[in-house]
Design a protein around this motif. Structure first.
Motif, PDB file in Angstrom:
ATOM      1  N   ASP A 184      -1.580  10.452 -18.362  1.00 17.87           N
ATOM      2  CA  ASP A 184      -0.345  10.687 -17.641  1.00 17.87           C
ATOM      3  C   ASP A 184      -0.709  11.582 -16.465  1.00 17.87           C
ATOM      4  O   ASP A 184      -1.434  12.573 -16.627  1.00 17.87           O
ATOM      5  N   LEU A 185      -0.208  11.247 -15.277  1.00 19.33           N
ATOM      6  CA  LEU A 185      -0.598  11.974 -14.071  1.00 19.33           C
ATOM      7  C   LEU A 185       0.582  12.690 -13.438  1.00 19.33           C
ATOM      8  O   LEU A 185       1.676  12.131 -13.335  1.00 19.33           O
ATOM      9  N   LEU A 186       0.333  13.910 -12.976  1.00 15.37           N
ATOM     10  CA  LEU A 186       1.251  14.585 -12.077  1.00 15.37           C
ATOM     11  C   LEU A 186       0.514  14.674 -10.742  1.00 15.37           C
ATOM     12  O   LEU A 186      -0.490  15.389 -10.618  1.00 15.37           O
ATOM     13  N   HIS A 187       1.004  13.927  -9.767  1.00 19.53           N
ATOM     14  CA  HIS A 187       0.272  13.682  -8.529  1.00 19.53           C
ATOM     15  C   HIS A 187       1.002  14.352  -7.361  1.00 19.53           C
ATOM     16  O   HIS A 187       2.146  14.008  -7.057  1.00 19.53           O
ATOM     17  N   PHE A 188       0.337  15.334  -6.716  1.00 18.83           N
ATOM     18  CA  PHE A 188       0.917  16.085  -5.609  1.00 18.83           C
ATOM     19  C   PHE A 188       0.410  15.547  -4.274  1.00 18.83           C
ATOM     20  O   PHE A 188      -0.753  15.143  -4.159  1.00 18.83           O
ATOM     21  N   GLN A 189       1.257  15.580  -3.254  1.00 23.79           N
ATOM     22  CA  GLN A 189       0.873  15.173  -1.916  1.00 23.79           C
ATOM     23  C   GLN A 189       0.971  16.360  -0.956  1.00 23.79           C
ATOM     24  O   GLN A 189       1.920  17.150  -1.027  1.00 23.79           O
ATOM     25  N   PHE A 190      -0.016  16.467  -0.031  1.00 23.41           N
ATOM     26  CA  PHE A 190      -0.036  17.555   0.943  1.00 23.41           C
ATOM     27  C   PHE A 190      -0.324  17.019   2.339  1.00 23.41           C
ATOM     28  O   PHE A 190      -1.021  16.021   2.512  1.00 23.41           O
ATOM     29  N   GLU A 191       0.175  17.723   3.320  1.00 21.15           N
ATOM     30  CA  GLU A 191       0.070  17.378   4.738  1.00 21.15           C
ATOM     31  C   GLU A 191       0.852  16.098   5.033  1.00 21.15           C
ATOM     32  O   GLU A 191       2.061  16.087   4.925  1.00 21.15           O
ATOM     33  N   GLY A 192       0.175  15.011   5.382  1.00 19.88           N
ATOM     34  CA  GLY A 192       0.870  13.812   5.835  1.00 19.88           C
ATOM     35  C   GLY A 192       1.603  13.051   4.743  1.00 19.88           C
ATOM     36  O   GLY A 192       1.380  13.249   3.551  1.00 19.88           O
ATOM     37  N   LYS A 193       2.460  12.139   5.178  1.00 22.10           N
ATOM     38  CA  LYS A 193       3.221  11.309   4.248  1.00 22.10           C
ATOM     39  C   LYS A 193       2.334  10.213   3.649  1.00 22.10           C
ATOM     40  O   LYS A 193       1.345   9.787   4.250  1.00 22.10           O
ATOM     41  N   LYS A 194       2.728   9.754   2.461  1.00 20.60           N
ATOM     42  CA  LYS A 194       2.006   8.676   1.782  1.00 20.60           C
ATOM     43  C   LYS A 194       3.003   7.746   1.111  1.00 20.60           C
ATOM     44  O   LYS A 194       4.003   8.191   0.539  1.00 20.60           O
ATOM     45  N   ARG A 195       2.740   6.443   1.205  1.00 19.34           N
ATOM     46  CA  ARG A 195       3.566   5.444   0.533  1.00 19.34           C
ATOM     47  C   ARG A 195       2.885   5.037  -0.758  1.00 19.34           C
ATOM     48  O   ARG A 195       1.688   4.726  -0.776  1.00 19.34           O
ATOM     49  N   VAL A 196       3.642   5.029  -1.838  1.00 17.98           N
ATOM     50  CA  VAL A 196       3.110   4.668  -3.146  1.00 17.98           C
ATOM     51  C   VAL A 196       3.949   3.546  -3.737  1.00 17.98           C
ATOM     52  O   VAL A 196       5.181   3.596  -3.700  1.00 17.98           O
ATOM     53  N   LEU A 197       3.275   2.529  -4.276  1.00 15.82           N
ATOM     54  CA  LEU A 197       3.940   1.489  -5.056  1.00 15.82           C
ATOM     55  C   LEU A 197       3.533   1.677  -6.509  1.00 15.82           C
ATOM     56  O   LEU A 197       2.344   1.842  -6.809  1.00 15.82           O
ATOM     57  N   LEU A 198       4.513   1.657  -7.408  1.00 15.97           N
ATOM     58  CA  LEU A 198       4.265   1.855  -8.829  1.00 15.97           C
ATOM     59  C   LEU A 198       4.785   0.670  -9.624  1.00 15.97           C
ATOM     60  O   LEU A 198       5.881   0.179  -9.359  1.00 15.97           O
ATOM     61  N   PHE A 199       3.999   0.245 -10.624  1.00 18.98           N
ATOM     62  CA  PHE A 199       4.405  -0.842 -11.508  1.00 18.98           C
ATOM     63  C   PHE A 199       4.023  -0.497 -12.937  1.00 18.98           C
ATOM     64  O   PHE A 199       2.893  -0.074 -13.199  1.00 18.98           O
ATOM     65  N   ASP A 200       4.943  -0.710 -13.851  1.00 19.60           N
ATOM     66  CA  ASP A 200       4.647  -0.577 -15.269  1.00 19.60           C
ATOM     67  C   ASP A 200       3.547  -1.569 -15.637  1.00 19.60           C
ATOM     68  O   ASP A 200       3.436  -2.649 -15.050  1.00 19.60           O
ATOM     69  N   ASN A 201       2.737  -1.212 -16.646  1.00 21.20           N
ATOM     70  CA  ASN A 201       1.640  -2.094 -17.041  1.00 21.20           C
ATOM     71  C   ASN A 201       2.130  -3.440 -17.545  1.00 21.20           C
ATOM     72  O   ASN A 201       1.384  -4.431 -17.544  1.00 21.20           O
ATOM     73  N   ALA A 202       3.393  -3.511 -17.957  1.00 23.85           N
ATOM     74  CA  ALA A 202       3.959  -4.784 -18.402  1.00 23.85           C
ATOM     75  C   ALA A 202       4.051  -5.796 -17.267  1.00 23.85           C
ATOM     76  O   ALA A 202       4.207  -6.996 -17.504  1.00 23.85           O
ATOM     77  N   GLN A 203       3.938  -5.309 -16.019  1.00 18.17           N
ATOM     78  CA  GLN A 203       3.991  -6.199 -14.858  1.00 18.17           C
ATOM     79  C   GLN A 203       2.627  -6.814 -14.520  1.00 18.17           C
ATOM     80  O   GLN A 203       2.509  -7.591 -13.567  1.00 18.17           O
ATOM     81  N   SER A 204       1.602  -6.485 -15.307  1.00 11.16           N
ATOM     82  CA  SER A 204       0.239  -6.958 -15.034  1.00 11.16           C
ATOM     83  C   SER A 204       0.134  -8.466 -14.805  1.00 11.16           C
ATOM     84  O   SER A 204      -0.605  -8.909 -13.913  1.00 11.16           O
ATOM     85  N   PRO A 205       0.843  -9.320 -15.582  1.00 11.37           N
ATOM     86  CA  PRO A 205       0.704 -10.757 -15.378  1.00 11.37           C
ATOM     87  C   PRO A 205       1.096 -11.223 -13.976  1.00 11.37           C
ATOM     88  O   PRO A 205       0.627 -12.281 -13.530  1.00 11.37           O
ATOM     89  N   TYR A 206       1.932 -10.463 -13.282  1.00 13.81           N
ATOM     90  CA  TYR A 206       2.391 -10.871 -11.950  1.00 13.81           C
ATOM     91  C   TYR A 206       1.582 -10.221 -10.821  1.00 13.81           C
ATOM     92  O   TYR A 206       1.800 -10.529  -9.648  1.00 13.81           O
ATOM     93  N   LEU A 207       0.648  -9.336 -11.185  1.00 13.14           N
ATOM     94  CA  LEU A 207      -0.083  -8.567 -10.170  1.00 13.14           C
ATOM     95  C   LEU A 207      -1.506  -9.069  -9.946  1.00 13.14           C
ATOM     96  O   LEU A 207      -2.252  -8.466  -9.188  1.00 13.14           O
ATOM     97  N   TYR A 208      -1.886 -10.148 -10.625  1.00 10.01           N
ATOM     98  CA  TYR A 208      -3.226 -10.724 -10.464  1.00 10.01           C
ATOM     99  C   TYR A 208      -4.307  -9.731 -10.904  1.00 10.01           C
ATOM    100  O   TYR A 208      -5.270  -9.446 -10.186  1.00 10.01           O
ATOM    101  N   GLN A 209      -4.140  -9.213 -12.125  1.00 15.64           N
ATOM    102  CA  GLN A 209      -5.118  -8.287 -12.681  1.00 15.64           C
ATOM    103  C   GLN A 209      -6.442  -8.983 -12.922  1.00 15.64           C
ATOM    104  O   GLN A 209      -6.507 -10.090 -13.467  1.00 15.64           O
ATOM    105  N   VAL A 210      -7.530  -8.317 -12.529  1.00 15.96           N
ATOM    106  CA  VAL A 210      -8.876  -8.849 -12.704  1.00 15.96           C
ATOM    107  C   VAL A 210      -9.351  -8.541 -14.123  1.00 15.96           C
ATOM    108  O   VAL A 210      -9.195  -7.400 -14.593  1.00 15.96           O
ATOM    109  N   PRO A 211      -9.920  -9.510 -14.849  1.00 10.63           N
ATOM    110  CA  PRO A 211     -10.388  -9.264 -16.222  1.00 10.63           C
ATOM    111  C   PRO A 211     -11.420  -8.147 -16.306  1.00 10.63           C
ATOM    112  O   PRO A 211     -12.215  -7.948 -15.384  1.00 10.63           O
ATOM    113  N   LEU A 212     -11.412  -7.427 -17.404  1.00 11.56           N
ATOM    114  CA  LEU A 212     -12.336  -6.317 -17.671  1.00 11.56           C
ATOM    115  C   LEU A 212     -12.302  -5.262 -16.565  1.00 11.56           C
ATOM    116  O   LEU A 212     -13.306  -4.598 -16.287  1.00 11.56           O
ATOM    117  N   SER A 213     -11.167  -5.119 -15.920  1.00  9.98           N
ATOM    118  CA  SER A 213     -11.039  -4.173 -14.813  1.00  9.98           C
ATOM    119  C   SER A 213      -9.658  -3.539 -14.843  1.00  9.98           C
ATOM    120  O   SER A 213      -8.756  -4.014 -15.530  1.00  9.98           O
TER     121      SER A 213
END
Length: 290
Positions: A147-176
């Protein structure tokens, strides 16, 4: 992709965080959480330039990994101060990956306080990441399943987040723990990757001092909109099942992939890419039938 706003708060109690987000494994953005630190003003690129400037650091760019080389080999090495001067003065996709504070800049440990949110932090590896205004990080989830608590400093950042249940739609690479290399998450090609249309996630814009809770196994894509850096505080798996899954990821899956990559190089990489596409295509067909 179906992207929704994330829950966003300015203050939150430990009890509320534990019940509503940690136990539920639901992400949340806590605006300005780092402002509570006494040394909040030291979290700048200038401070890093002045305090660790002579250290040589390995840099990575946006290009996909070369199948004939180690995936963790940097594309360039330079002094930290030169890198910071570079990303502050011009667009760059160069980034620093997994800069462990306890090894490289232990004095920085005195400049923050672990937030009292009910997380059991792994205090050996609070970690920094730096990026220029063109830097992006391939969609992935962390192999240690923290579980991560992720802080951002200085410039802005765009983050996209997906639950692991969405893996089938994200083109997950095997063994990765990443998706196929050629998906552009800023301008997704739904003709080439049609299953992406069904992926449900969150879009977040992080600013200086913000903290994002990313539950274990959540996919994340990071795009630096301006030069900046971030810090991740990790909380290791807290159940036997999750811990065993973490061991499998770290010691079985990862090293199996490294061995196959070493033996078969580009053939293995191409096979994984093709397999990812086939699996997501099946998920798409099942969704369309439902």
């Amino acid at each position: 992709m179906i992207l929704s706003p994330i829950d966003t708060v300015t203050t939150i109690s430990k009890d509320e965080f534990v019940e509503k987000y940690y136990k539920a494994q639901k992400p949340v953005l806590i605006k300005g959480l780092a402002q509570q630190w006494e040394s909040y003003g030291k979290w700048t690129l200038d401070y890093m330039h002045d305090h660790v400037g002579e250290l040589e650091v390995g840099l990575y760019d946006n290009k996909p990994a070369d199948p004939n080389k180690a995936t963790d080999k940097p594309v360039k090495v330079m002094k930290f101060k030169d890198y910071i001067s570079l990303i502050k003065s011009q667009p760059s996709d160069l980034r620093i990956f997994f800069f462990i504070i306890t090894d490289k800049l232990p004095e920085l440990l005195k400049n923050f306080t672990y937030p009292d949110l009910g997380l059991k932090y792994f205090k050996r590896i609070p970690t920094l990441f730096f990026g220029g205004s063109e830097s992006r990080v391939l969609m992935h989830y962390d192999v240690d399943l923290s579980d991560l608590l992720h802080f951002q400093f200085e410039g802005k950042k765009r983050v996209l987040l997906f639950d692991n249940a969405q893996s089938p739609y994200l083109y997950q690479v095997p063994l990765s723990v990443h998706t196929v290399y050629d998906i552009d998450y800023e301008n997704p090609d739904y003709e080439k990757f049609p299953a992406l249309r069904y992926a449900k996630g969150y879009e977040i814009i992080m600013e200086h001092g913000d903290a994002l809770f990313m539950p274990s196994g959540y996919w994340h894509f990071n795009r630096y909109l301006e030069a900046g850096f971030s810090m991740s505080l990790r909380s290791l798996p807290n159940t036997a099942g999750k811990f065993l899954n973490m061991l499998n990821h770290v010691f079985v899956m990862r090293y199996s992939d490294k061995l196959m990559r070493k033996l078969f190089k580009a053939k293995w990489v191409n096979y994984k890419q093709e397999s990812a596409y086939r699996k997501s295509q099946r998920a798409l067909e099942n969704s369309q039938k439902a």
